[in-house]
Design a protein around this motif. Sequence first.
Motif, PDB file in Angstrom:
ATOM      1  N   ARG A 171     -15.072   5.732  -4.132  1.00 34.25           N
ATOM      2  CA  ARG A 171     -14.243   6.766  -4.763  1.00 34.25           C
ATOM      3  C   ARG A 171     -14.802   7.127  -6.122  1.00 34.25           C
ATOM      4  O   ARG A 171     -14.874   8.307  -6.484  1.00 34.25           O
ATOM      5  CB  ARG A 171     -12.797   6.283  -4.917  1.00 34.25           C
ATOM      6  CG  ARG A 171     -11.987   6.394  -3.668  1.00 34.25           C
ATOM      7  CD  ARG A 171     -10.567   5.890  -3.840  1.00 34.25           C
ATOM      8  NE  ARG A 171      -9.923   6.320  -5.058  1.00 34.25           N
ATOM      9  CZ  ARG A 171      -9.097   5.552  -5.762  1.00 34.25           C
ATOM     10  NH1 ARG A 171      -8.825   4.323  -5.387  1.00 34.25           N
ATOM     11  NH2 ARG A 171      -8.532   6.011  -6.843  1.00 34.25           N
ATOM     12  N   ARG A 205      -5.954   5.785  -3.245  1.00 36.05           N
ATOM     13  CA  ARG A 205      -5.480   4.445  -2.874  1.00 36.05           C
ATOM     14  C   ARG A 205      -4.829   4.418  -1.484  1.00 36.05           C
ATOM     15  O   ARG A 205      -4.706   3.367  -0.885  1.00 36.05           O
ATOM     16  CB  ARG A 205      -4.492   3.928  -3.908  1.00 36.05           C
ATOM     17  CG  ARG A 205      -5.142   3.561  -5.207  1.00 36.05           C
ATOM     18  CD  ARG A 205      -4.130   2.903  -6.158  1.00 36.05           C
ATOM     19  NE  ARG A 205      -4.729   2.716  -7.454  1.00 36.05           N
ATOM     20  CZ  ARG A 205      -4.597   3.560  -8.467  1.00 36.05           C
ATOM     21  NH1 ARG A 205      -3.859   4.639  -8.347  1.00 36.05           N
ATOM     22  NH2 ARG A 205      -5.181   3.327  -9.607  1.00 36.05           N
ATOM     23  N   GLU A 206      -4.440   5.586  -1.012  1.00 37.89           N
ATOM     24  CA  GLU A 206      -3.799   5.643   0.297  1.00 37.89           C
ATOM     25  C   GLU A 206      -4.764   5.265   1.430  1.00 37.89           C
ATOM     26  O   GLU A 206      -4.308   4.962   2.528  1.00 37.89           O
ATOM     27  CB  GLU A 206      -3.254   7.048   0.545  1.00 37.89           C
ATOM     28  CG  GLU A 206      -2.141   7.427  -0.424  1.00 37.89           C
ATOM     29  CD  GLU A 206      -1.708   8.867  -0.270  1.00 37.89           C
ATOM     30  OE1 GLU A 206      -1.912   9.459   0.806  1.00 37.89           O
ATOM     31  OE2 GLU A 206      -1.158   9.413  -1.246  1.00 37.89           O
ATOM     32  N   LEU A 207      -6.058   5.300   1.161  1.00 34.50           N
ATOM     33  CA  LEU A 207      -7.042   4.940   2.188  1.00 34.50           C
ATOM     34  C   LEU A 207      -7.394   3.470   2.189  1.00 34.50           C
ATOM     35  O   LEU A 207      -8.120   3.020   3.067  1.00 34.50           O
ATOM     36  CB  LEU A 207      -8.326   5.750   2.006  1.00 34.50           C
ATOM     37  CG  LEU A 207      -8.257   7.210   2.376  1.00 34.50           C
ATOM     38  CD1 LEU A 207      -9.618   7.857   2.219  1.00 34.50           C
ATOM     39  CD2 LEU A 207      -7.778   7.395   3.799  1.00 34.50           C
ATOM     40  N   ARG A 208      -6.906   2.723   1.202  1.00 36.54           N
ATOM     41  CA  ARG A 208      -7.229   1.293   1.161  1.00 36.54           C
ATOM     42  C   ARG A 208      -6.689   0.608   2.396  1.00 36.54           C
ATOM     43  O   ARG A 208      -5.558   0.827   2.800  1.00 36.54           O
ATOM     44  CB  ARG A 208      -6.639   0.640  -0.072  1.00 36.54           C
ATOM     45  CG  ARG A 208      -7.532   0.784  -1.249  1.00 36.54           C
ATOM     46  CD  ARG A 208      -7.206  -0.277  -2.246  1.00 36.54           C
ATOM     47  NE  ARG A 208      -7.263   0.356  -3.551  1.00 36.54           N
ATOM     48  CZ  ARG A 208      -6.727  -0.136  -4.631  1.00 36.54           C
ATOM     49  NH1 ARG A 208      -6.064  -1.264  -4.578  1.00 36.54           N
ATOM     50  NH2 ARG A 208      -6.839   0.468  -5.767  1.00 36.54           N
ATOM     51  N   HIS A 209      -7.520  -0.236   2.939  1.00 38.04           N
ATOM     52  CA  HIS A 209      -7.108  -0.991   4.120  1.00 38.04           C
ATOM     53  C   HIS A 209      -6.784  -2.412   3.693  1.00 38.04           C
ATOM     54  O   HIS A 209      -7.397  -2.969   2.806  1.00 38.04           O
ATOM     55  CB  HIS A 209      -8.209  -0.983   5.174  1.00 38.04           C
ATOM     56  CG  HIS A 209      -8.579   0.403   5.588  1.00 38.04           C
ATOM     57  ND1 HIS A 209      -7.704   1.238   6.231  1.00 38.04           N
ATOM     58  CD2 HIS A 209      -9.717   1.110   5.423  1.00 38.04           C
ATOM     59  CE1 HIS A 209      -8.315   2.393   6.464  1.00 38.04           C
ATOM     60  NE2 HIS A 209      -9.523   2.336   5.969  1.00 38.04           N
ATOM     61  N   VAL A 238      -4.494  12.771   2.239  1.00 43.71           N
ATOM     62  CA  VAL A 238      -5.502  11.927   2.883  1.00 43.71           C
ATOM     63  C   VAL A 238      -6.484  12.800   3.665  1.00 43.71           C
ATOM     64  O   VAL A 238      -7.673  12.515   3.727  1.00 43.71           O
ATOM     65  CB  VAL A 238      -4.832  10.864   3.783  1.00 43.71           C
ATOM     66  CG1 VAL A 238      -5.846  10.154   4.657  1.00 43.71           C
ATOM     67  CG2 VAL A 238      -4.087   9.854   2.926  1.00 43.71           C
ATOM     68  N   GLY A 269     -12.173   3.370   2.435  1.00 43.35           N
ATOM     69  CA  GLY A 269     -11.213   2.993   1.402  1.00 43.35           C
ATOM     70  C   GLY A 269     -11.806   2.163   0.279  1.00 43.35           C
ATOM     71  O   GLY A 269     -11.073   1.471  -0.434  1.00 43.35           O
ATOM     72  N   ARG A 319       0.915   7.043   3.299  1.00 47.96           N
ATOM     73  CA  ARG A 319      -0.081   8.110   3.398  1.00 47.96           C
ATOM     74  C   ARG A 319       0.592   9.477   3.327  1.00 47.96           C
ATOM     75  O   ARG A 319       1.645   9.686   3.906  1.00 47.96           O
ATOM     76  CB  ARG A 319      -0.864   7.977   4.694  1.00 47.96           C
ATOM     77  CG  ARG A 319      -1.800   6.797   4.660  1.00 47.96           C
ATOM     78  CD  ARG A 319      -2.709   6.792   5.849  1.00 47.96           C
ATOM     79  NE  ARG A 319      -3.634   5.669   5.691  1.00 47.96           N
ATOM     80  CZ  ARG A 319      -4.813   5.645   6.251  1.00 47.96           C
ATOM     81  NH1 ARG A 319      -5.228   6.622   6.998  1.00 47.96           N
ATOM     82  NH2 ARG A 319      -5.603   4.612   6.074  1.00 47.96           N
ATOM     83  N   HIS A 362       0.851  -1.190   0.000  1.00 43.00           N
ATOM     84  CA  HIS A 362       0.000   0.000   0.000  1.00 43.00           C
ATOM     85  C   HIS A 362       0.882   1.233   0.000  1.00 43.00           C
ATOM     86  O   HIS A 362       1.899   1.268   0.695  1.00 43.00           O
ATOM     87  CB  HIS A 362      -0.903   0.007   1.236  1.00 43.00           C
ATOM     88  CG  HIS A 362      -1.852  -1.151   1.263  1.00 43.00           C
ATOM     89  ND1 HIS A 362      -2.939  -1.231   0.435  1.00 43.00           N
ATOM     90  CD2 HIS A 362      -1.865  -2.280   2.013  1.00 43.00           C
ATOM     91  CE1 HIS A 362      -3.580  -2.362   0.678  1.00 43.00           C
ATOM     92  NE2 HIS A 362      -2.952  -3.007   1.633  1.00 43.00           N
TER      93      HIS A 362
END
Length: 136
Positions: free
Chosen positions: A87, A131-135, A14, A82, A10, A7
């Motif tokens: 999005r 994509r930085e919020l994808r868990h 964000v 995420g 961040r 990943h």
Amino acid sequence: MATHGAHPARTGWVGWIYFGAIVMVAAGIVQVVNGLIAMAESGTTYLLPSGMAVQVGFAGVGISFLVMGAVLAVAGIGVMSGKTWARAVAITLAALSVLGNIAFFAAYPVWSAIVIALDLVVIYALVAHGRELRHG
């Protein structure tokens, strides 16, 4: 060395993504309330200055506000979680907001300019840094 599952780190963007998501949830709640009020006012009779009585039905408008509000709120929550689909919905709604504010720019130039600028920042944040919020 492959980083397919990694990943991205961040960044400060964000915060803008969360800002956009919170605004979407808040706007969604307001739209739902507006929809409920419109449906409650459906069938109201208004007396025009000319003395003519006009009955106005807001049920269709109320239902559309309810649906749009629910979509906004759910997409905002999805963005904070995420979710990629959220999005995409958020980017689409922000782009529609830009177009709508361009259409009303002559009537509300300052407000439209502020909303367009915020929409564009949120769109950039979602596209470039979403994509930085994808868990995991």
